[in-house]
Design a protein around this motif. Sequence first.
Motif, mmCIF file in Angstrom:
data_model
loop_
_atom_site.group_PDB
_atom_site.id
_atom_site.type_symbol
_atom_site.label_atom_id
_atom_site.label_comp_id
_atom_site.label_asym_id
_atom_site.label_seq_id
_atom_site.Cartn_x
_atom_site.Cartn_y
_atom_site.Cartn_z
ATOM 1 N N ALA A 293 0.797 -1.223 0.000
ATOM 2 C CA ALA A 293 0.000 0.000 0.000
ATOM 3 C C ALA A 293 0.830 1.274 0.000
ATOM 4 C CB ALA A 293 -0.942 0.005 1.202
ATOM 5 N N SER A 294 2.059 1.196 0.516
ATOM 6 C CA SER A 294 2.888 2.397 0.520
ATOM 7 C C SER A 294 4.347 2.018 0.691
ATOM 8 C CB SER A 294 2.476 3.360 1.645
ATOM 9 O OG SER A 294 2.687 2.764 2.914
ATOM 10 N N LEU A 295 5.209 2.868 0.154
ATOM 11 C CA LEU A 295 6.653 2.743 0.311
ATOM 12 C C LEU A 295 7.095 3.939 1.135
ATOM 13 C CD1 LEU A 295 7.545 1.803 -3.399
ATOM 14 C CD2 LEU A 295 7.090 0.251 -1.492
ATOM 15 N N ARG A 296 7.516 3.690 2.369
ATOM 16 C CA ARG A 296 7.795 4.771 3.315
ATOM 17 C C ARG A 296 9.296 5.023 3.444
ATOM 18 N NH1 ARG A 296 3.483 7.713 4.829
ATOM 19 N NH2 ARG A 296 4.233 7.943 6.980
ATOM 20 N N TYR A 297 9.646 6.297 3.695
ATOM 21 C CA TYR A 297 11.038 6.678 3.943
ATOM 22 C C TYR A 297 11.049 7.725 5.051
ATOM 23 C CZ TYR A 297 9.833 10.762 1.083
ATOM 24 O OH TYR A 297 9.239 11.889 0.593
ATOM 25 N N ALA A 298 12.177 7.855 5.731
ATOM 26 C CA ALA A 298 12.300 8.761 6.881
ATOM 27 C C ALA A 298 13.102 10.001 6.514
ATOM 28 C CB ALA A 298 12.969 8.048 8.046
ATOM 29 N N ILE A 299 12.675 11.135 7.070
ATOM 30 C CA ILE A 299 13.395 12.408 6.929
ATOM 31 C C ILE A 299 13.662 12.950 8.325
ATOM 32 C CG2 ILE A 299 13.293 14.798 6.117
ATOM 33 C CD1 ILE A 299 11.543 13.893 3.838
ATOM 34 N N PRO A 300 14.939 13.190 8.654
ATOM 35 C CA PRO A 300 15.251 13.727 9.996
ATOM 36 C C PRO A 300 14.590 15.079 10.206
ATOM 37 C CG PRO A 300 17.228 12.927 8.892
ATOM 38 C CD PRO A 300 16.144 12.955 7.863
ATOM 39 N N THR A 301 14.097 15.299 11.425
ATOM 40 C CA THR A 301 13.493 16.587 11.779
ATOM 41 C C THR A 301 14.223 17.256 12.930
ATOM 42 O OG1 THR A 301 11.959 15.471 13.281
ATOM 43 C CG2 THR A 301 11.207 15.855 11.025
ATOM 44 N N GLY A 302 15.201 16.585 13.463
ATOM 45 C CA GLY A 302 15.958 17.144 14.572
ATOM 46 C C GLY A 302 17.099 16.223 14.922
ATOM 47 N N SER A 303 17.715 16.489 16.075
ATOM 48 C CA SER A 303 18.888 15.710 16.467
ATOM 49 C C SER A 303 18.553 14.263 16.772
ATOM 50 C CB SER A 303 19.551 16.356 17.693
ATOM 51 O OG SER A 303 18.617 16.390 18.781
ATOM 52 N N THR A 308 8.200 10.035 8.843
ATOM 53 C CA THR A 308 8.153 9.167 7.673
ATOM 54 C C THR A 308 7.153 9.703 6.657
ATOM 55 O OG1 THR A 308 6.482 7.715 8.675
ATOM 56 C CG2 THR A 308 8.796 7.145 9.022
ATOM 57 N N HIS A 309 7.453 9.451 5.394
ATOM 58 C CA HIS A 309 6.624 9.922 4.295
ATOM 59 C C HIS A 309 6.460 8.808 3.272
ATOM 60 C CE1 HIS A 309 7.120 14.148 5.639
ATOM 61 N NE2 HIS A 309 8.313 13.713 6.036
ATOM 62 N N SER A 310 5.440 8.886 2.456
ATOM 63 C CA SER A 310 5.206 7.910 1.399
ATOM 64 C C SER A 310 5.879 8.348 0.109
ATOM 65 C CB SER A 310 3.706 7.734 1.152
ATOM 66 O OG SER A 310 3.082 7.097 2.244
ATOM 67 N N LEU A 311 6.496 7.392 -0.573
ATOM 68 C CA LEU A 311 7.128 7.657 -1.854
ATOM 69 C C LEU A 311 6.049 7.884 -2.914
ATOM 70 C CD1 LEU A 311 9.833 7.616 -3.503
ATOM 71 C CD2 LEU A 311 9.389 5.187 -3.891
ATOM 72 N N THR A 312 6.230 8.937 -3.726
ATOM 73 C CA THR A 312 5.346 9.184 -4.866
ATOM 74 C C THR A 312 6.202 9.215 -6.131
ATOM 75 O OG1 THR A 312 5.508 11.602 -4.804
ATOM 76 C CG2 THR A 312 3.831 10.566 -3.399
ATOM 77 N N THR A 313 5.554 9.392 -7.258
ATOM 78 C CA THR A 313 6.299 9.374 -8.521
ATOM 79 C C THR A 313 7.229 10.570 -8.685
ATOM 80 O OG1 THR A 313 4.434 10.428 -9.628
ATOM 81 C CG2 THR A 313 4.582 8.007 -9.742
#
Length: 334
Positions: A293-303, A308-313
């Motif tokens: 249903a989704s391909l998730r990836y993480a983006i740091p927001t602090g130390s 996490t966000h879903s991959l789109t085209t």
Amino acid sequence: MAEFSAPFDGSPIATQSQWSRMARRWGLDGVHADDPGATALKVTGNGTGNVSLAIGEAFVNGFYYKNDATKSIPITANTGSATRIDTVVLRASMSTKTVRAYYRTGGTSAPTLAADENGDYEMPLAQCTVAAGSSVVTATNVADRRWFTDRGAVPSVPGGRRPSLKGQLLVEGTNLYVGDGAGWQWLASQGVADGTYIPQWSAGTTNFHWGTLATNIGRYQVHGRRVDLTIHVVPTANPPAYTDPIQVALPPGFPADPSLRGLFKWSYTSTGSQGSGLGIGMIQPDVSATKIASLRYAIPTGSSASTTHSLTTNTPWDIQTGSILTIDGTYWTA
């Protein structure tokens, strides 16, 4: 060529050759034993001019053989100047109408076994190494070379299994078990050895593809209710910029267990200057049991935190020609 069938009234098995041909279809030649550790028809040496053949039973070229007492078999003295390799065999002989144990001398290699199904046919029991000028064989100079015959797999119903026999195969439904003498151990379940399919990709309710000549392949194996899956994509076109998460279909006929959330790892490599990334793919039963249903990836927001966000085209990469997306993992079927 004349046809032949038997045994019937008026058309019996009339010759030993006919019996041999028929009996060979019932099972393989070999020693009857629960497992290779058994002593049935095992050959041993003790440093004398004989080797010993233990009691046991066997089939040789379709004929039955039984040895009901330990048998001494004389060793042929090695009068040569080099070590000799000999073989103890069971020989089924059409001319003598017997199956008997024989000691066969070789040379620098073991003798070739007779394999005439209508004459002499030999099955190995042991290989003996005789030193130059010697006429004795010690225990360490005997190598076990017995063939074993199988009992085949036996069917069973749940709750009605027979007592376990070591090395015995048992089929229960679509499951295969092997006996260890104390119980029945699961060995395998019905599945798919190797399957491929063309994955269907979507963003929300919209299906899309990666280009007419794109590499888009899914390969899977099914082991009982477990599915191992790899999806590999190399686009030849840049798909539209959809804002809904990328989704991809599972192999047809193998939906996910709705009580579990399957996880996959995915990797992406861009052909341009956008770099690469790693993440987790998820089967979310509340969304669909037939898709990742989704391909998730993480983006740091602090130390010490990240979101996490879903991959789109087109986020965080503008997926384009020559990029590589691979998804790999395991899930459980319904």
